[in-house]
Every structure is written in structure tokens, then in C-alpha cells.
Design an enzyme around this catalytic site. Structure first.
Site, PDB file in Angstrom:
ATOM      1  N   ASP A   1       0.821  -1.218   0.000  1.00 41.05           N
ATOM      2  CA  ASP A   1       0.000   0.000   0.000  1.00 41.05           C
ATOM      3  C   ASP A   1       0.856   1.271   0.000  1.00 41.05           C
ATOM      4  O   ASP A   1       0.575   2.224   0.729  1.00 41.05           O
ATOM      5  CB  ASP A   1      -0.941   0.026   1.200  1.00 41.05           C
TER       6      ASP A   1
ATOM      7  N   ASP B   1      -0.541  -4.420  -3.689  1.00 35.39           N
ATOM      8  CA  ASP B   1      -1.518  -3.346  -3.905  1.00 35.39           C
ATOM      9  C   ASP B   1      -0.883  -1.968  -3.711  1.00 35.39           C
ATOM     10  O   ASP B   1      -1.479  -1.082  -3.088  1.00 35.39           O
ATOM     11  CB  ASP B   1      -2.700  -3.500  -2.942  1.00 35.39           C
TER      12      ASP B   1
END
Length: 681
Positions: free
Chosen positions: A504, A531
Site C-alpha cells: 500500500d 496493492d
């Protein structure tokens, strides 16, 4: 993000500076590898830069935003630097902030009519008072700097109209524009001063280290008087001013230790038949005055000196002058005190008439320096006024800033600018994971973990590195997500910027599901594993390098994107004209997966990777499901990619040329406001 779906592996992050250095080399490779693609890409070709060039608020203008001349000595004149920035539109606010004990940068917007007529606004130490563009005016009132006042900047204002009809000599209405008694370190710059009650500027009683530059003195009797003392202490620089339609004191300098006048323009002198007290420059008492490269047009007594004074004049143009042209004595050498640039005297009328007085570019971009003015980046951000509507540039000196930075939703038009030679020179870093506990209970989550959070609109970052260096290999914690940057604001630009992290790294989000926020990332570097480019904002990453980090798996090392685009928004994440690199094994990385926060069915991710070089680490089937949501129901596609990872398989949707024609950088970033940051490249 909560969904990991990866094998448990161990990987310790390398040094952030080494990562940025590697990114710089990769960008050089990118410029070569995508050259052919750029030639046929839909958006205009962009250049890749190795580092941003720092530029001040008046970049391209001929003046500086730093005090020069005598005001630059004795520690310099910095005004309200280090204090909060405020915008005032009325007398009460101006009076309160100008007279406060704390430092302030006070921006004057619009016309402030002072009451009662001719009243004083007291200005205390450590203040900058600056007009916003050409709008800032103080009418019927005076700025007064009392004894002991130090370190004041007055810039870009019009101060006008406290003149009382019939009081030409100012004997009954002593309403100056600016009055200073026993002050030091004052810079008066780019103001227009006209039709006041007595003097336009009275610089009195042993004031020291003063510069008066690029001002317009207009339609008045007594322009600029210096002295009112028997001591010989005042040190003053007077340059690039226009004395237009004034009679006397242009200036009158009484008992100045050093008065340096250069590149001033005296024109349209008032002709009231006065043979003595109509004059240009006057060295009185024991003043030592040096005049250089000025221009006198039709001036009576252009420069004169008492017998006790010393006056040196060199290089000036005299056009139609009459009366006294006194020079005697050695005076002093200004270059023994400071460096300066002389313009040719012949060019002075054109330069001074164009650049003196209020300028539309001054005051519209306030500059705050870290650590010179503020000890932390957050302190400088906190100095930005709520609801700010003009540009504020926070310049970061090279170094490491270990802190969290929050640009709140009411802080707009903020630029963070690294002033090093490259983005690796300036690092903003912290080490908070999402699973870390919050005071009072709960965990930090994405908001609390982010090193930098940008909620305001019209934000820019340039020539910087942002990092979250939480070491997931050394700390066992539920919630290893550790954001370098999280955004929710609209019209955000990251140029020549690096984002370093693992899971992230970069979250581009919106305040709520159905709100559209736009982010443009250009000439930058993003690294991570799980991600690490994600969220529901409309974001374009262009002409950049994306590094997919290996987590030590032979089969699944992570996911580059995790879009949660609102179903009603046709544009989510675009990666264009870039290069994806990886140290992961071949066929072990996904391009992305669909994120549905909290199971939200209206979050239908949209990602397009186009005109981009892909490494062998990208899987042949690069899109995958997430939390029970199929990637096939999302809006994932590729177009004209190259490299060993750019395979054509049934599990890789490809856009057609007509579809791609409506999925360019311009389409993603366009809105009703006409925002197009890519055009400035």
C-alpha cells in the site's frame, strides 16, 4: 488494505536512498526504451528530467524575493518568516496582525479603507505585509514602525489618498504613507505611494539597514525624507524607484552614514516655480552619498550636497536638467558592504516604469522555507491559512525529515518543493504501519499509517522522496500496510517524486465513493509489492518507473494495482508511457486486482496499462480476483504494451484503437474546470 492472499515470506527493505538512486538510473533507461512508443502515443511526448530546478514565486521576473542592499546585512531582513500566513481584507484584521507580538506573513487582499481618516496602523517586529497581486491597497491611512521595531518587509501595496486639499506642505495633516523611527532591517519594495498628507516615506531617527527598491512615488510634494537626527548612523539603499510627479525629497538624506542610490528614475518633476526646494537627490548634513546609473529627465537640481556632506555620482544620464549638480568628497564604496548589479542608465526608464510598483506575480505565491523559517515540514504546512486561495510554496532544504505531514482538507494551493539537485536529496519519511495502535484505542489504519496525507486541493510535490520505511521483516504485526502517501484531494500533481514502501505505498483516494478526485504523477518512481498503487481516485502515472518488489515467492509476489473506482466514473488508474521493472522471478507478479472496500458492490475498479514496458515478472494472466469479487467484472485492460511481460493471452483484455482514443491522459484528468497539468510539461 486488509486482503493480502500471499504466502508468508521474509524480505527486508533496502536503504531508501539506494532505491532512489536506482530509480534515477531506471528513468534514464525509460527515456530510451519508450522513445518509439512516445512517437505514436496519443498524449504529447514528455521529457524525463533527472531533477527539478527550484524556482521562487517570481521565477522569470528580474527582481528577487530576498532583501538586498543594506537590508540584507546584520542578519538580513526576513520579515514574518517562520510565522503563520494570514490574509486580511479589513482594517481590524490588518491592525491586529500587524501589531501582534508574533511573526506573521500578512497578505492584503483588496482595498482597506482606514478610519478615522489619516489613522496609523502600528507595525511591530518580524512582519511581512504584502499585497496579493495588484489588489492590495491601504487608503486614507499610514503604516507606522515605532522605535525599536526590527525586521519588517512592506511589499507590493498601494498606499494612497490621505491628502487634505490645500495642505500641500503637509503642515496640518501629518499623514505619511510609511513612517519609521529608530528601526532596523526594513525592506520597502514594489509599492505605489501617492497623494498622502505629508511625506510618502519618512525614514527617521537613526534607522539602520534599510532598502527602498522598485517603488513608485507619485503625484506628491515630499517623497522620501531621511534623517531627523544629529547622529550619523543610517545605512540605506535606494534603487530602481520611480519618482514621478514629485517635488522634493527624492530623497533628502540628512546625516546618513551611507546612502547608496542607483538605477532610480526621476521624471515629471512638479514645477511650482520654487527655485530652492524643488530638487532631486540631496545629501544633507554629514551624509555620505553614492549615486550610480540613475536617469534624470527635466529635473531641477538633480543632485546636490551640503558643504559638510560627500557625494559621488557616476554613470547617470542627465536629460534637460538645470541647477545644481554637486559632487565632492570620496563618500564610500558600496561594494565593500554588499554585491549588486547595475543596469545601464539608458535602460532605466524602460525597466523602472515596467517593474516598479505592485506586480501581479508578487504575493500570489508565498514562499516558506524549511528548516530556515520552520523547523519541520508540518510546521510550515500549519502556517498555511485555512481556505487558502493563493499559491504557497514550501521549500525543503536537502536532508531527511522524519515526520508525518498532514495537508488538511482546508489547506489548498500548497506546493512542497525539494531544493536539492535531485529528488533523492530530500526525504520525508516515517515508519508507521496500519496495525499500530492509536492513542485511545484502535489501530492507525491507512489514514494513520501514511507518512504524507493530502486532503487539500491543488497540491503539488516536486523533486522529493516520500517513504514509509516500516520494516515488515523485523516487526510482527497484524496490519503491515504502511503508506508513503495517501491522497483524497483533487487536482494533485506529483512531479519528479519517489514513493517508497512495500504494501500500500501510494493510495489515491477520494473523500467519498461518488466524488471524483484527480491525481497526476509524472517523471516519478513508485515501488512496492502488495496493492502498492490503489484507491478510487482518477490517477495518471506517466513517464515513470514502477518497481514491483520481490517478496521471495516463486509464484505470487504481489499486485501492482488495486483500484476501487466508483462504477459511475469511467476513469480510474492509468499507467502510460512508463516502465515496470522487478526483481521478482518470472511470472510471479499481477498487474492488479479489484478492491471492494467493505464489500461495496459499486466499487468497480478501472485500470488501463498502455504504451508501457513490462518485465518478465508479470504473469501471463496478470489480473486476479479479490475477496470473492471476480476480476472479470472489473474494468481492466492493456494497450500497446511492450517487453517480455507483454504477452497476448485470452486472460489479458486489450483495448481497441478507438477505445484507447478515449482513454488518454487528457480524458482521465479533464473536468469542467479544464484542468490539464500534462500540458505544462
Amino acid at each position: 488494505m486488509r486482503d493480502i492472499l500471499l504466502p508468508s515470506v521474509t524480505r527486508r527493505r533496502g536503504g531508501v536512498r539506494a532505491a532512489v538512486a536506482a530509480a534515477t538510473a531506471l528513468l534514464a533507461a525509460l527515456a530510451t526504451s519508450v522513445a518509439a512508443q512516445e512517437a505514436r502515443a496519443d498524449a504529447p511526448a514528455a521529457t524525463t528530467r533527472s531533477g527539478a530546478e527550484p524556482s521562487g514565486p517570481t521565477a522569470g521576473a528580474r527582481w528577487s524575493d530576498t532583501a538586498h542592499g543594506f537590508a540584507s546585512l546584520a542578519g538580513g531582513t526576513t520579515g514574518g518568516a517562520g510565522g503563520k500566513v494570514v490574509t486580511v481584507t479589513d482594517q481590524a484584521a490588518l491592525k491586529a496582525y500587524a501589531g501582534a507580538p508574533e511573526p506573521y506573513i500578512i497578505r492584503v487582499e483588496g482595498t482597506i479603507e482606514v478610519e478615522p481618516f489619516g489613522s496609523e496602523i502600528d507595525v511591530t517586529s518580524d512582519k511581512t505585509i504584502v499585497g496579493i497581486g495588484t489588489t492590495g491597497e491601504i487608503v486614507h491611512g499610514e503604516l507606522r514602525l515605532g522605535p525599536g521595531t526590527s525586521n519588517v518587509i512592506i511589499r507590493n501595496l498601494t498606499i494612497r489618498d490621505s491628502y487634505v486639499e490645500g495642505d500641500w506642505d503637509g503642515k496640518t495633516s501629518d499623514f505619511d504613507a510609511i513612517q519609521m523611527d529608530t528601526v532596523d532591517r526594513v525592506w520597502i519594495d514594489h509599492n505605489r505611494l501617492t497623494r498622502m498628507g505629508d511625506g510618502l516615506i519618512d525614514l527617521r531617527k537613526d534607522s539602520r539597514y534599510v532598502t527602498v527598491s522598485y517603488n513608485r512615488f507619485e503625484n506628491h510634494n515630499k517623497a522620501l525624507g531621511i534623517g531627523w537626527t544629529s547622529n550619523v548612523k543610517t545605512q540605506v539603499t535606494i534603487d530602481h524607484n520611480w519618482f514621478d510627479g514629485t517635488k522634493q525629497r527624492n530623497p533628502s538624506a540628512d546625516n546618513c552614514a551611507y546612502a547608496h542610490l542607483y538605477n532610480n528614475y526621476l521624471s515629471a518633476q512638479v514645477d511650482d516655480g520654487d527655485p530652492v526646494w524643488t530638487y532631486g537627490n540631496y545629501a544633507r548634513g554629514r551624509t555620505r552619498m553614492v549615486i550610480e546609473n540613475s536617469y534624470y529627465d527635466g529635473i531641477q537640481h538633480p543632485y546636490q550636497a551640503d558643504a559638510t556632506a560627500e557625494l559621488v555620482q557616476r554613470g547617470s544620464v542627465l536629460k534637460g536638467t538645470t541647477g545644481r549638480h554637486d559632487t565632492w568628497g570620496a563618500a564610500f564604496d558600496p561594494r565593500a558592504f554588499y554585491a549588486y548589479r547595475l543596469d545601464p542608465a539608458s535602460a532605466v526608464p524602460a525597466l523602472v516604469t515596467r517593474f516598479s510598483g505592485p506586480q501581479k506575480t508578487i504575493g500570489t505565491n508565498t514562499t516558506l522555507d524549511v528548516p530556515a523559517d520552520y523547523s519541520t515540514v508540518q510546521a510550515a504546512v500549519d502556517a498555511v491559512p485555512a481556505g487558502n486561495a493563493t499559491e504557497i510554496t514550501i521549500r525543503l532544504a536537502p536532508g531527511t525529515y522524519r515526520e508525518k505531514v498532514r495537508v488538511g482538507r482546508d489547506r489548498h494551493h500548497v506546493t512542497l518543493l525539494g531544493t536539492g539537485r535531485s529528488r533523492s536529496d530530500t526525504l520525508v519519511v516515517h515508519d508507521t504501519p496500519a496495525g499500530a495502535p492509536k492513542p485511545g484505542g484502535g489501530t492507525q489504519g491507512s489514514w494513520g499509517s501514511a507518512t504524507v496525507l493530502v486532503e487539500g486541493n491543488d497540491f503539488t510535490a516536486r523533486n522529493l522522496t516520500f517513504s514509509n520505511d516500516f520494516d515488515e521483516a523485523a516487526v510482527e504485526i497484524a496490519g503491515e500496510q504502511a503508506l508513503a502517501v495517501k491522497t483524497t484531494g483533487d487536482r494533485l500533481v506529483f512531479d519528479d517524486t519517489a514513493f517508497l514502501g512495500n504494501q500500500d505505498t501510494l493510495m489515491v483516494d477520494t473523500p467519498q465513493l461518488t466524488t471524483r478526485s484527480r491525481v497526476y504523477v509524472h517523471d516519478s518512481f513508485v515501488e512496492g509489492d502488495v496493492d502498492f498503487i490503489y484507491g478510487r481516485a482518477t490517477a495518471v502515472i506517466e513517464d515513470s518507473v514502477i518497481k514491483a518488489l520481490s517478496r521471495g515467492s516463486d509464484s505470487n509476489n504481489g499486485y501492482i494495482t488495486a483500484a476501487s473506482t466508483w462504477a459511475g466514473n469511467p476513469y480510474g488508474i492509468l499507467i502510460s508511457r512508463s516502465k515496470i521493472v522487478s526483481d521478482a522471478p518470472a511470472g510471479s507478479f499481477h498487474l492488479g486486482r479489484p478492491w471492494h472496500p467493505g464489500g461495496e458492490p459499486r466499487a468497480v475498479g478501472q485500470v488501463l496499462v498502455r504504451d508501457t514496458e513490462l518485465p518478465a515478472a508479470v504473469k501471463a494472466s496478470p489480473w486476479t480476483d479479490m475477496s470473492g469479487f471476480s476480476w472479470r467484472d472489473a474494468r481492466f485492460a492493456e494497450y500497446r504494451n511492450t517487453g517480455p511481460g507483454a504477452l497476448l493471452t485470452p486472460d489479458r483484455p486489450q483495448m481497441t484503437a478507438p477505445q484507447a482514443a478515449t482513454h488518454t491522459t487528457a480524458h482521465y484528468l479533464a473536468g469542467d474546470d479544464g484542468w490539464a497539468p500534462q500540458r505544462s510539461r
